[in-house]
Enzyme design. Structure first.
Site, PDB file in Angstrom:
ATOM      1  N   LYS A   1       0.873  -1.253  -0.121  1.00 34.25           N
ATOM      2  CA  LYS A   1      -0.041  -0.039   0.084  1.00 34.25           C
ATOM      3  C   LYS A   1       0.655   1.333  -0.152  1.00 34.25           C
ATOM      4  CE  LYS A   1      -3.794  -2.231   2.757  1.00 34.25           C
ATOM      5  NZ  LYS A   1      -4.679  -2.029   3.910  1.00 34.25           N
TER       6      LYS A   1
ATOM      7  N   ARG B   1     -13.168  12.993   7.346  1.00 35.86           N
ATOM      8  CA  ARG B   1     -14.172  13.878   7.061  1.00 35.86           C
ATOM      9  C   ARG B   1     -15.655  13.017   7.437  1.00 35.86           C
ATOM     10  NH1 ARG B   1     -12.605   9.753   3.335  1.00 35.86           N
ATOM     11  NH2 ARG B   1     -14.323   8.492   2.734  1.00 35.86           N
TER      12      ARG B   1
ATOM     13  N   ASN C   1     -10.531   7.894   8.700  1.00 37.08           N
ATOM     14  CA  ASN C   1     -10.955   9.008   7.515  1.00 37.08           C
ATOM     15  C   ASN C   1     -11.529  10.158   8.319  1.00 37.08           C
ATOM     16  OD1 ASN C   1     -10.915   7.309   5.354  1.00 37.08           O
ATOM     17  ND2 ASN C   1     -12.851   6.362   5.758  1.00 37.08           N
TER      18      ASN C   1
ATOM     19  N   VAL D   1     -20.083   9.847   2.772  1.00 39.70           N
ATOM     20  CA  VAL D   1     -21.329   9.576   2.081  1.00 39.70           C
ATOM     21  C   VAL D   1     -22.283   8.848   2.867  1.00 39.70           C
ATOM     22  CG1 VAL D   1     -22.271   8.691  -0.016  1.00 39.70           C
ATOM     23  CG2 VAL D   1     -19.803   9.583  -0.101  1.00 39.70           C
TER      24      VAL D   1
ATOM     25  N   GLY E   1      -7.545   2.578  -1.791  1.00 35.84           N
ATOM     26  CA  GLY E   1      -7.349   1.438  -3.085  1.00 35.84           C
ATOM     27  C   GLY E   1      -6.484   1.951  -3.896  1.00 35.84           C
TER      28      GLY E   1
HETATM   29  C1  MV4 Z   1      -6.473  -4.561   2.755  1.00 32.02           C
HETATM   30  C2  MV4 Z   1      -7.295  -5.628   2.336  1.00 32.02           C
HETATM   31  C3  MV4 Z   1      -6.709  -6.966   2.858  1.00 32.02           C
HETATM   32  N1  MV4 Z   1      -5.803  -7.351   3.657  1.00 32.02           N
HETATM   33  N2  MV4 Z   1      -5.736  -4.664   3.552  1.00 32.02           N
HETATM   34  C4  MV4 Z   1      -9.002  -1.367  -0.007  1.00 32.02           C
HETATM   35  C5  MV4 Z   1      -9.165   0.060   0.130  1.00 32.02           C
HETATM   36  C6  MV4 Z   1      -8.056   0.355   1.359  1.00 32.02           C
HETATM   37  N3  MV4 Z   1      -8.866   1.046   2.372  1.00 32.02           N
HETATM   38  C7  MV4 Z   1      -7.625  -0.848   1.896  1.00 32.02           C
HETATM   39  N4  MV4 Z   1      -8.214  -1.910   1.194  1.00 32.02           N
HETATM   40  C8  MV4 Z   1      -8.029  -3.363   1.634  1.00 32.02           C
HETATM   41  N5  MV4 Z   1      -6.921  -3.317   2.392  1.00 32.02           N
HETATM   42  C9  MV4 Z   1      -5.287  -5.872   4.074  1.00 32.02           C
HETATM   43  N6  MV4 Z   1      -4.291  -6.090   4.945  1.00 32.02           N
HETATM   44  C10 MV4 Z   1      -8.364  -5.630   1.412  1.00 32.02           C
HETATM   45  C11 MV4 Z   1      -8.689  -4.362   1.135  1.00 32.02           C
HETATM   46  C12 MV4 Z   1      -9.726  -4.314   0.087  1.00 32.02           C
HETATM   47  C13 MV4 Z   1     -10.873  -3.673   0.514  1.00 32.02           C
HETATM   48  C14 MV4 Z   1     -11.342  -3.140   1.643  1.00 32.02           C
HETATM   49  C15 MV4 Z   1     -12.522  -2.828   2.130  1.00 32.02           C
HETATM   50  C16 MV4 Z   1     -13.539  -2.724   1.089  1.00 32.02           C
HETATM   51  C17 MV4 Z   1     -13.147  -3.150   0.052  1.00 32.02           C
HETATM   52  C18 MV4 Z   1     -12.018  -3.707  -0.730  1.00 32.02           C
HETATM   53  C19 MV4 Z   1     -11.798  -4.054  -1.528  1.00 32.02           C
HETATM   54  C20 MV4 Z   1     -10.369  -4.784  -2.308  1.00 32.02           C
HETATM   55  C21 MV4 Z   1      -9.443  -4.791  -1.092  1.00 32.02           C
END
Ligand code: MV4
Length: 455
Positions: A158, A292, A290, A295, A165
């Protein structure tokens, strides 16, 4: 005391803020782009100032223009809404320097939580559970590989300045790690102008559960329960609800306490949201915070009876929270559907255009937050979300029935929307059973493709 607020946003959230201000006896100033002369927020505010051309970077993201409009109209405060400048620490800092109240946390807190590696460290120190991962931000791929091996695959890569994302990649094994790391890093440089990355173990098929908090400037912090936001596509949420079917009373208390701890550790003030991943066995992990209003805030408003935007304004005005934790009772069930001007049959591509005719439902337990009207032209320049339909009922089952019925009544002519698609989701057994994780929509779309339905 706050007497006049400039709303640095557009669309339904600008309307939502104008309404809160009017009820509180606070004057409102709208800002609008050249494309938004006929927009509802421009017409509904007490005053309106044009801040530039249609492109967001020239108007809704133009800090100098917005600050000038604030000073010229004599507004005391700016409400940033969501998106645009809402989580921009430099904008909050500019407000501070100009003696304008920014309705949100202070610039330092926004900056610290915007750095996701720093946020992780803060949460570890506060005793909030975080996903096993790197303790430092990384730029070198070989150093990153060493740490990835320690964490164990699969790992998610990340961007430190990311969130939502962007600049994110999963590596399932050692062999693909370096390539995925470099790709994610390139994306991060392009999107955020920064190539610092961090790693976490990749949690497979969790739910996305977020906890709403409110914190005043006197050290009081409360939580308002959770929202289940698992139903999303390409990191765009589609249907949200509160409470989550996966959260028991005990778990709610545990996650709520963790969220309050998180906010206190960050020195947070105003409304905020702590995002967690929730695994099958009630294990939950902090992901990001977050800074803020979100939505999906209306679902929390409905199950708690608390007006989040009014509380935001009161907090920014230095007042004590209107509620203690004991006042907060989660009652009933609320669901929100996001109505977008998009075509689900063509990979959800945006479909701007003119609304030639429309009918929106009403009745007990139905709320519509929108900025559309018959004859309004949806601009291609901004987000495709045109309305939110929110329902409330005693139970999840009754709320689903109400949402299904309400979606069936909606008429929006002249443009393509996702209403029929949402209607079909509401009818699915897996949805009705609450069998939803963050991969739910991928599965649904795959299944629909096989059946040649929708896509
Ligand atoms: C993750 C994860 C699985 N494991 N981190 C997506 C956006 C960002 N906020 C972080 N995200 C994710 N982090 C770990 N360690 C899966 C996601 C993720 C996700 C998270 C929440 C809602 C939808 C998602 C869709 C794909 C991946």
């Amino acid at each position: 005391m706050i007497r006049k607020i400039l709303i640095a946003n557009r669309g339904e959230i600008a309307i939502r803020i104008i309404r809160a201000c009017r009820e509180m006896g606070i004057e409102t100033v709208a800002v609008y782009s050249e494309a938004d002369r006929q927009a509802l927020h421009t017409q509904l505010a007490d005053e309106a100032v044009c801040i530039g051309p249609a492109a967001a970077k020239d108007s809704y993201l133009n800090m100098e223009q917005i600050i000038s409009a604030t000073l010229v109209t004599g507004a005391d405060a700016i409400h940033p809404g969501f998106g645009f400048l809402s989580e921009n620490h430099r904008f909050a800092q500019l407000c501070e320097a100009c003696n304008i109240t920014f309705i949100g946390p202070d610039s330092m807190t926004i900056s610290k939580l915007g750095n996701k590696a720093m946020a992780r460290t803060t949460m570890i120190q506060a005793g909030v559970p975080v996903i096993p991962g790197s303790e430092e931000s990384l730029t070198d791929e070989n150093r990153a590989l060493t740490i990835a091996k320690e964490i164990g695959f699969p790992v998610i890569i990340k961007a430190v300045l990311g969130g939502g994302g962007k600049g994110m990649r999963v590596a399932y094994s050692e062999d693909e790690f370096i390539q995925e790391f470099l790709t994610a890093q390139k994306e991060a440089s392009m999107a955020f102008g920064d190539n610092h990355m961090y790693l976490e173990h990749f949690v497979e098929n969790p739910r996305h559960i977020e906890v709403q908090i409110l914190a005043d400037q006197h050290g009081n912090v409360i939580h308002l329960g959770e929202r289940d936001c698992s139903i999303q596509r390409n990191h765009q949420k589609m249907i949200e609800e509160s409470p989550s079917i996966a959260v028991s009373e005990e778990l709610r208390e545990k996650m709520g306490k963790a969220a309050v701890q998180a906010a206190k550790a960050a020195g947070y003030t105003n409304a905020g949201t702590i995002e967690f991943l929730l695994e099958e066995d009630e294990k939950f992990y902090f992901m990001e915070m977050n800074t803020r209003i979100q939505v999906e805030h209306p679902v929390t408003e409905w199950v708690t009876g608390i007006d989040l935007v009014k509380e935001q304004i009161r907090i920014a005005d230095g007042r004590v929270l209107s509620y203690t934790q004991d006042d907060v009772q989660i009652k009933g069930h609320a669901i929100e559907c996001r109505i977008n001007a998009e075509d689900p049959k063509h990979n959800f591509r945006p479909c701007p255009g003119t609304i030639t005719d429309m009918y929106l439902p009403g009745g007990k337990g139905i709320r519509i937050d929108s900025a559309i009207y018959s004859g309004y032209t949806i601009s291609p320049y901004y987000d495709s979300m045109i309305a939110k339909l929110i329902v409330y009922a005693k139970s999840r089952k009754e709320a689903i029935a109400k949402m299904h019925s309400a979606l069936g009544e909606v008429i929006i002519e002249g443009i393509t929307t996702n209403i029929d698609f949402l209607y079909d989701i509401l009818e699915r057994d897996d949805y009705q059973e609450g069998d939803i994780t963050i991969s739910y929509m991928d599965h649904v779309l795959e299944e629909m493709q096989e059946e040649s339905k929708w896509i």
